[in-house]
Design an enzyme around this catalytic site. Structure first.
Site, PDB file in Angstrom:
ATOM      1  N   LYS A  93     -15.305  19.638 -46.845  1.00 47.07           N
ATOM      2  CA  LYS A  93     -16.769  19.724 -46.890  1.00 47.07           C
ATOM      3  C   LYS A  93     -17.289  19.585 -45.469  1.00 47.07           C
ATOM      4  CE  LYS A  93     -20.805  19.893 -48.837  1.00 47.07           C
ATOM      5  NZ  LYS A  93     -21.081  21.046 -47.932  1.00 47.07           N
ATOM      6  N   GLN A 114     -16.093  14.859 -39.240  1.00 43.19           N
ATOM      7  CA  GLN A 114     -16.590  15.010 -40.614  1.00 43.19           C
ATOM      8  C   GLN A 114     -15.739  14.231 -41.611  1.00 43.19           C
ATOM      9  OE1 GLN A 114     -19.286  17.598 -40.726  1.00 43.19           O
ATOM     10  NE2 GLN A 114     -19.899  16.491 -42.545  1.00 43.19           N
ATOM     11  N   LYS A 129     -15.023  22.124 -41.153  1.00 43.39           N
ATOM     12  CA  LYS A 129     -16.128  22.702 -40.368  1.00 43.39           C
ATOM     13  C   LYS A 129     -15.768  24.138 -40.057  1.00 43.39           C
ATOM     14  CE  LYS A 129     -20.054  21.348 -38.489  1.00 43.39           C
ATOM     15  NZ  LYS A 129     -20.952  20.251 -38.902  1.00 43.39           N
ATOM     16  N   GLY A 168     -24.867  24.177 -43.870  1.00 40.04           N
ATOM     17  CA  GLY A 168     -25.454  24.592 -42.596  1.00 40.04           C
ATOM     18  C   GLY A 168     -25.115  23.661 -41.446  1.00 40.04           C
ATOM     19  N   ASP A 169     -25.422  24.104 -40.254  1.00 41.70           N
ATOM     20  CA  ASP A 169     -25.339  23.309 -39.025  1.00 41.70           C
ATOM     21  C   ASP A 169     -26.179  24.104 -38.014  1.00 41.70           C
ATOM     22  OD1 ASP A 169     -23.669  20.885 -37.818  1.00 41.70           O
ATOM     23  OD2 ASP A 169     -23.617  22.419 -36.283  1.00 41.70           O
TER      24      ASP A 169
HETATM   25  P1  NDP Z   1     -30.773  23.713 -35.570  1.00 42.37           P
HETATM   26  O1  NDP Z   1     -30.128  25.022 -35.316  1.00 42.37           O
HETATM   27  O2  NDP Z   1     -31.804  23.628 -36.637  1.00 42.37           O
HETATM   28  O3  NDP Z   1     -31.416  23.140 -34.233  1.00 42.37           O
HETATM   29  C1  NDP Z   1     -30.638  22.946 -33.104  1.00 42.37           C
HETATM   30  C2  NDP Z   1     -31.503  22.378 -32.007  1.00 42.37           C
HETATM   31  O4  NDP Z   1     -30.672  21.933 -30.939  1.00 42.37           O
HETATM   32  C3  NDP Z   1     -32.443  23.408 -31.397  1.00 42.37           C
HETATM   33  O5  NDP Z   1     -33.568  22.760 -30.913  1.00 42.37           O
HETATM   34  C4  NDP Z   1     -31.594  23.980 -30.267  1.00 42.37           C
HETATM   35  O6  NDP Z   1     -32.346  24.587 -29.214  1.00 42.37           O
HETATM   36  C5  NDP Z   1     -30.915  22.732 -29.770  1.00 42.37           C
HETATM   37  N1  NDP Z   1     -29.642  23.103 -29.148  1.00 42.37           N
HETATM   38  C6  NDP Z   1     -28.599  23.725 -29.735  1.00 42.37           C
HETATM   39  N2  NDP Z   1     -27.611  23.939 -28.867  1.00 42.37           N
HETATM   40  C7  NDP Z   1     -28.055  23.450 -27.698  1.00 42.37           C
HETATM   41  C8  NDP Z   1     -27.480  23.347 -26.415  1.00 42.37           C
HETATM   42  N3  NDP Z   1     -26.252  23.816 -26.153  1.00 42.37           N
HETATM   43  N4  NDP Z   1     -28.228  22.755 -25.440  1.00 42.37           N
HETATM   44  C9  NDP Z   1     -29.477  22.273 -25.709  1.00 42.37           C
HETATM   45  N5  NDP Z   1     -30.059  22.340 -26.910  1.00 42.37           N
HETATM   46  C10 NDP Z   1     -29.360  22.911 -27.879  1.00 42.37           C
HETATM   47  O7  NDP Z   1     -29.566  22.694 -35.856  1.00 42.37           O
HETATM   48  P2  NDP Z   1     -29.604  21.271 -36.562  1.00 42.37           P
HETATM   49  O8  NDP Z   1     -30.893  20.584 -36.322  1.00 42.37           O
HETATM   50  O9  NDP Z   1     -29.122  21.445 -37.957  1.00 42.37           O
HETATM   51  O10 NDP Z   1     -28.432  20.507 -35.784  1.00 42.37           O
HETATM   52  C11 NDP Z   1     -28.666  19.679 -34.652  1.00 42.37           C
HETATM   53  C12 NDP Z   1     -27.518  18.707 -34.487  1.00 42.37           C
HETATM   54  O11 NDP Z   1     -27.406  17.900 -35.656  1.00 42.37           O
HETATM   55  C13 NDP Z   1     -26.135  19.338 -34.298  1.00 42.37           C
HETATM   56  O12 NDP Z   1     -25.363  18.525 -33.447  1.00 42.37           O
HETATM   57  C14 NDP Z   1     -25.557  19.298 -35.700  1.00 42.37           C
HETATM   58  O13 NDP Z   1     -24.144  19.331 -35.672  1.00 42.37           O
HETATM   59  C15 NDP Z   1     -26.076  17.960 -36.172  1.00 42.37           C
HETATM   60  N6  NDP Z   1     -26.112  17.737 -37.612  1.00 42.37           N
HETATM   61  C16 NDP Z   1     -26.743  18.599 -38.445  1.00 42.37           C
HETATM   62  C17 NDP Z   1     -26.795  18.349 -39.805  1.00 42.37           C
HETATM   63  C18 NDP Z   1     -27.534  19.225 -40.746  1.00 42.37           C
HETATM   64  O14 NDP Z   1     -27.587  18.882 -41.935  1.00 42.37           O
HETATM   65  N7  NDP Z   1     -28.151  20.307 -40.318  1.00 42.37           N
HETATM   66  C19 NDP Z   1     -26.102  17.184 -40.389  1.00 42.37           C
HETATM   67  C20 NDP Z   1     -25.540  16.288 -39.407  1.00 42.37           C
HETATM   68  C21 NDP Z   1     -25.544  16.581 -38.084  1.00 42.37           C
HETATM   69  P3  NDP Z   1     -32.450  26.184 -29.112  1.00 42.37           P
HETATM   70  O15 NDP Z   1     -33.431  26.587 -30.166  1.00 42.37           O
HETATM   71  O16 NDP Z   1     -32.915  26.444 -27.726  1.00 42.37           O
HETATM   72  O17 NDP Z   1     -31.064  26.721 -29.367  1.00 42.37           O
HETATM   73  O1  2IT Z   2     -22.540  17.740 -39.474  1.00 38.93           O
HETATM   74  C1  2IT Z   2     -22.848  17.686 -40.675  1.00 38.93           C
HETATM   75  O2  2IT Z   2     -22.665  16.658 -41.356  1.00 38.93           O
HETATM   76  C2  2IT Z   2     -23.469  18.858 -41.290  1.00 38.93           C
HETATM   77  N1  2IT Z   2     -23.731  19.838 -40.595  1.00 38.93           N
HETATM   78  C3  2IT Z   2     -23.770  18.870 -42.762  1.00 38.93           C
HETATM   79  C4  2IT Z   2     -22.541  19.207 -43.546  1.00 38.93           C
HETATM   80  C5  2IT Z   2     -22.746  19.435 -45.012  1.00 38.93           C
HETATM   81  O3  2IT Z   2     -21.761  19.834 -45.652  1.00 38.93           O
HETATM   82  O4  2IT Z   2     -23.834  19.229 -45.541  1.00 38.93           O
END
Ligand code: NDP
Ligand code: 2IT
Length: 449
Positions: A93, A114, A129, A168-169
């Site tokens: 997952k 994860q 992942k 998603g991520d």
């Molecule tokens: P989104 O795609 O919704 O947003 C990503 C954000 O981070 C954007 O603002 C993006 O800016 C910025 N970003 C991405 N790459 C870079 C980079 N190399 N340098 C600077 N800024 C960057 O993703 P999420 O909000 O879902 O994910 C954000 C973080 O949270 C990640 O590390 C992800 O692994 C983690 N995460 C996400 C979960 C989820 O459920 N979605 C769960 C747990 C953790 P720009 O628009 O300019 O690319």
């Molecule tokens: O980093 C993370 O925990 C996620 N992007 C969410 C993973 C998930 O299966 O909901």
């Protein structure tokens, strides 16, 4: 230096030799090895079963070609991956990331973390992942659909509701999950919970989009409680402006805190009056259009924009990195603490460099690693899976209360495994050891497989 430094060094040396081109993966393993090796030395059954050596080797890595046709009629090719890391406590997952920087090192670090994160949730989910170096920025809906369909045509051979359940991520939200789900259903002729983060009309859970950000803030509230404090009135710096950052801000506002920054890959904005719910709605709309820049916020609300910079120089009580890996280094950590910040909790995965983490722990601030602090997203993915299995959807209130309960439970686990003699809670130890034990015990139960 740890009493077990020799064991840690020799373990890391072997890992580095085997994975020499994977710096992010090595970084993620080192953080776990530093805390788990001393624990293993005191709990010999894990040493005898060579659990650590086994757990750093993914059960399976799949890499594939993703060909698609762009709007100009030109063939395009991307690289697709799924790292099926560990299935000791449940089906693999974890999310899918679409970003040009994606490579095997990044996906192995994410898949490895994860395993422990999913274990901490207490739900039955293994670790995995995947993703692609596809860049969704500047692509039309049609191009994104074509890419997602081609990606799923291959991925569908390897996943399933009892085998591997992606979500998603970065770069993968509701739109991409929809296109991938449609293609999976067409190929397999099965309507199942094979992906999470689905639309609520077709099997998605309420609160899943909000869960990572809300859960992060619930976790911070728990951390503050240990010092008889709360979020009310706190100034908070947030990085990122995507899914996690947006819903972290929303919950901060609701709990009386004042988020003052947001960022993207171009720079950050500083709004000293605080980002309000109304301003946040604008950010959601803006960032719904993937190519939009956070600099637009600065123009609209007449605040300062710092091009090419990260928000860690801004004075705050609490810092929430919610963008990406290694976005907060040692220099940033020092700046934050010098300005009075005493809580750092990670919405992103591994946003703090190793030296930054060591600094937070040395200075005994409240530091919540991503494995624990951002586990709310995957936790509600687990709840989505159970709703798909029972075919009974839960209400918003029920899911939100489960999220809160799970984050509180993760905090309790961190306290159990991370409390030091002087009362300091080392959340690095707490989350790594707390996550490790359940997976390691399950691996022992299931034999050498
Ligand atoms: P989104 O795609 O919704 O947003 C990503 C954000 O981070 C954007 O603002 C993006 O800016 C910025 N970003 C991405 N790459 C870079 C980079 N190399 N340098 C600077 N800024 C960057 O993703 P999420 O909000 O879902 O994910 C954000 C973080 O949270 C990640 O590390 C992800 O692994 C983690 N995460 C996400 C979960 C989820 O459920 N979605 C769960 C747990 C953790 P720009 O628009 O300019 O690319
Ligand atoms: O980093 C993370 O925990 C996620 N992007 C969410 C993973 C998930 O299966 O909901």
């Amino acid at each position: 230096m740890s009493k077990y430094q020799n064991q840690i060094d020799s373990f890391m040396k072997e890992l580095e030799l085997k994975n020499s081109h994977e710096p992010e993966f090595i970084q993620a393993v080192e953080e776990v090895a530093e805390t788990v090796i001393p624990f293993i030395e005191k709990n010999i059954k894990y040493k005898t079963a060579k659990i650590l050596k086994r757990i750093v080797e993914p059960e399976r890595v799949i890499q594939f070609r993703v060909p698609w046709i762009d709007d100009a009629g030109e063939p395009q090719v991307n690289r697709g991956y799924r790292v099926e890391f560990n299935s000791a406590i449940g089906p693999y997952k974890g999310g899918l990331r679409f970003h040009p920087s994606v490579n095997l090192s990044i996906l192995k670090f994410l898949g490895f973390e994860q395993i422990f994160k999913n274990s901490l949730t207490t739900l039955p989910m293994g670790g995995g992942k995947g993703g692609s170096d596809f860049n969704p920025k500047g692509k039309s809906d049609n191009e994104v659909m074509k890419f997602c369909q081609s990606f799923m045509t291959e991925l569908s051979r390897h996943i399933g509701p009892n085998t591997d359940v992606p979500a998603g991520d970065i770069g993968v939200g509701g739109r991409e999950i929809g296109y991938m789900f449609g293609q999976y259903k067409k190929i397999r002729n099965a309507f199942t919970g094979v992906l999470t983060g689905k639309g609520t009309n077709w099997g998605g859970s309420l609160i899943r989009p909000e869960a990572t950000g809300y859960g992060l803030v619930y976790f911070v509230a728990e951390m503050l409680k240990t010092r008889e404090d709360s979020l009310n009135g706190k100034t908070v710096t947030v990085s990122g402006s995507g899914n996690v950052a947006q819903f972290a801000c929303e919950k901060l506002i609701e709990l009386g805190a004042k988020p003052v920054t947001l960022s993207d890959s171009g720079g950050f904005i500083h709004d000293p009056d605080g980002i309000t719910q109304e301003k946040l709605e604008y950010v959601k709309e803006l960032k719904g259009e993937r190519s939009a820049r956070i600099s637009e916020y600065a123009k609209k609300y007449n605040v300062e924009y710092f091009e090419g910079k990260r928000p860690w120089s801004i004075k705050c009580d609490v810092a929430l990195p919610c963008a990406t890996q290694n976005e907060l280094d040692f220099g940033d950590a020092k700046k934050l603490l010098k300005n009075g910040c005493f809580v750092v909790a990670e919405g992103a995965n591994m946003p703090s460099t190793t030296n930054a983490v060591h600094h937070f722990v040395d200075k005994k601030i409240l530091y919540g690693p991503g494995k624990a602090a951002n586990a709310g997203g995957v936790a509600i993915s687990g709840i989505e899976m159970s709703q798909n299995s029972t075919r009974i959807p839960l209400t918003r209130e029920k899911v939100d209360s489960l999220l809160k309960e799970i984050m509180e439970r993760i905090h309790t686990t961190c306290v159990k495994y991370g409390s030091e003699k002087d009362g300091f809670i080392n959340y690095v130890d707490g989350s790594n050891i707390g996550g490790f034990v359940r997976v390691a015990d399950s691996m022992i139960d299931q034999g050498i497989v």
